[in-house]
Write a protein that holds these residues in place. Structure first.
Motif, PDB file in Angstrom:
ATOM      1  N   LEU A   1      70.282  49.117  23.883  1.00  0.00           N
ATOM      2  CA  LEU A   1      69.024  49.683  23.403  1.00  0.00           C
ATOM      3  C   LEU A   1      67.920  49.536  24.444  1.00  0.00           C
ATOM      4  O   LEU A   1      67.179  50.486  24.724  1.00  0.00           O
ATOM      5  N   LEU A   2      67.799  48.351  25.031  1.00  0.00           N
ATOM      6  CA  LEU A   2      66.767  48.118  26.040  1.00  0.00           C
ATOM      7  C   LEU A   2      66.975  49.015  27.257  1.00  0.00           C
ATOM      8  O   LEU A   2      66.016  49.609  27.779  1.00  0.00           O
ATOM      9  N   ARG A   3      68.223  49.128  27.706  1.00  0.00           N
ATOM     10  CA  ARG A   3      68.494  49.968  28.879  1.00  0.00           C
ATOM     11  C   ARG A   3      68.199  51.431  28.583  1.00  0.00           C
ATOM     12  O   ARG A   3      67.638  52.135  29.422  1.00  0.00           O
ATOM     13  N   SER A   4      68.559  51.885  27.397  1.00  0.00           N
ATOM     14  CA  SER A   4      68.403  53.303  27.072  1.00  0.00           C
ATOM     15  C   SER A   4      66.948  53.697  26.858  1.00  0.00           C
ATOM     16  O   SER A   4      66.486  54.722  27.372  1.00  0.00           O
ATOM     17  N   ASP A   5      66.197  52.868  26.119  1.00  0.00           N
ATOM     18  CA  ASP A   5      64.846  53.266  25.724  1.00  0.00           C
ATOM     19  C   ASP A   5      63.739  52.683  26.593  1.00  0.00           C
ATOM     20  O   ASP A   5      62.641  53.249  26.642  1.00  0.00           O
ATOM     21  N   PHE A   6      64.009  51.558  27.263  1.00  0.00           N
ATOM     22  CA  PHE A   6      62.933  50.899  27.997  1.00  0.00           C
ATOM     23  C   PHE A   6      63.210  50.730  29.490  1.00  0.00           C
ATOM     24  O   PHE A   6      62.279  50.629  30.282  1.00  0.00           O
ATOM     25  N   PHE A   7      64.486  50.704  29.870  1.00  0.00           N
ATOM     26  CA  PHE A   7      64.833  50.561  31.285  1.00  0.00           C
ATOM     27  C   PHE A   7      65.927  51.566  31.646  1.00  0.00           C
ATOM     28  O   PHE A   7      67.046  51.187  32.010  1.00  0.00           O
ATOM     29  N   PRO A   8      65.619  52.873  31.524  1.00  0.00           N
ATOM     30  CA  PRO A   8      66.656  53.897  31.750  1.00  0.00           C
ATOM     31  C   PRO A   8      67.237  53.860  33.152  1.00  0.00           C
ATOM     32  O   PRO A   8      68.375  54.303  33.347  1.00  0.00           O
ATOM     33  N   SER A   9      66.502  53.337  34.122  1.00  0.00           N
ATOM     34  CA  SER A   9      67.025  53.286  35.492  1.00  0.00           C
ATOM     35  C   SER A   9      68.189  52.314  35.627  1.00  0.00           C
ATOM     36  O   SER A   9      68.950  52.376  36.590  1.00  0.00           O
ATOM     37  N   LEU A  10      68.352  51.419  34.634  1.00  0.00           N
ATOM     38  CA  LEU A  10      69.428  50.433  34.684  1.00  0.00           C
ATOM     39  C   LEU A  10      70.699  50.918  33.998  1.00  0.00           C
ATOM     40  O   LEU A  10      71.709  50.217  34.010  1.00  0.00           O
ATOM     41  N   ARG A  11      70.641  52.096  33.368  1.00  0.00           N
ATOM     42  CA  ARG A  11      71.818  52.609  32.666  1.00  0.00           C
ATOM     43  C   ARG A  11      72.912  52.974  33.648  1.00  0.00           C
ATOM     44  O   ARG A  11      72.662  53.515  34.717  1.00  0.00           O
ATOM     45  N   LYS A  12      74.146  52.675  33.249  1.00  0.00           N
ATOM     46  CA  LYS A  12      75.290  52.954  34.096  1.00  0.00           C
ATOM     47  C   LYS A  12      76.150  54.052  33.470  1.00  0.00           C
ATOM     48  O   LYS A  12      76.452  54.025  32.288  1.00  0.00           O
ATOM     49  N   GLY A  13      76.556  54.975  34.297  1.00  0.00           N
ATOM     50  CA  GLY A  13      77.494  56.006  33.837  1.00  0.00           C
ATOM     51  C   GLY A  13      76.932  56.920  32.780  1.00  0.00           C
ATOM     52  O   GLY A  13      77.661  57.466  31.969  1.00  0.00           O
TER      53      GLY A  13
END
Length: 252
Positions: free
Chosen positions: A226-238
């Motif tokens: 949730l944090l990666r998707s909504d607040f830190f999108p640059s950290l999402r992988k793949g």
């Protein structure tokens, strides 16, 4: 719990399964956004999320009411009992059984395997509570998570429908984060502490503690997504080019 009460509980669970089956059929008749209609793979997911939303609203408010109406239950998590809490556990057991069958019969097991694991844990734990009549208060506390699921489900419905209102998604995003802490992480942390400190690690206590620890890991994994998707999108992988068709994950 005598045999008659157990039989009545089984009937309540079966009735709940039937209720959610009827809600699923109703969801089929409701209008769908163009973004859903244009992608056949999303039709099942949209309908499934609507049923999930109905359960979250009903079970979340029910859990809040049960604890508000009988706050003394919190002083005896192992042996405290209320009819409302018992009925809630039966009701949610029926939902988890229905959703499991919906996933399997619609050939969504591969994309929704994490939900099948979660539902198997919930069903087995709730059945043990219904049979023994113990730890029902713990189940009601855990079902506070459904308040958080209301906003998680709204989040996914907004994403799927491509609602042209970024402000609505942004508002829900922050509300979602707050209720995630209040109704998912906080009750889970408290129950984990309670079980590790006060519950004997044998029999039903050992089984429920193991379930609780596995649920801890899943919740932390979902929170990270949730944090990666909504607040830190640059950290999402793949995530590049990733489609949501056929996937049931609410954290996406």
């Amino acid at each position: 719990m005598g045999p008659g009460w157990r039989a009545a509980s089984a009937a309540l669970v079966g009735g709940s399964v039937a209720i959610f089956g009827a809600l699923r059929r109703l969801a089929l008749a409701l209008p769908q956004p163009a973004a859903v209609q244009s992608r056949p793979g999303r039709v099942w997911r949209w309908r499934n999320l609507l049923v999930s939303f109905a359960h979250s609203v009903l079970a979340g408010l029910w859990a809040l009411f049960s604890l508000w109406h009988s706050p003394e239950l919190l002083s005896d998590i192992q042996d405290g009992y209320s009819v409302s809490g018992h009925l809630l556990v039966c009701f949610s057991s029926g939902y988890f059984i229905h959703d499991t069958l919906d996933i399997i019969f619609n050939h969504q097991s591969r994309s929704s395997w994490e939900y099948l694991v979660h539902h198997a844990m919930a069903i087995s734990a709730f059945v043990s509570l219904i049979v023994t009549g113990r730890f029902l208060v713990a189940a009601v506390l855990l079902l506070l998570v459904e308040v958080s699921n209301i906003f998680l489900t709204v989040r996914m419905l907004l994403k799927m429908s491509n609602v042209p209102s970024p402000a609505l998604y942004e508002a829900n995003k922050y509300i979602n984060l707050v209720v995630y802490f209040a109704f998912r992480l906080a009750p889970q942390a408290y129950l984990t502490w309670y079980f590790l400190r006060y519950v004997e690690v044998q029999g039903q206590g050992a089984f429920l503690t193991a379930n609780l620890l596995l649920l801890d890991a899943m919740i932390l994994m979902y929170f990270s997504r949730l944090l990666r998707s909504d607040f830190f999108p640059s950290l999402r992988k793949g995530s590049a080019g990733r489609d949501v068709d056929g996937e049931k994950f609410l954290i996406d």
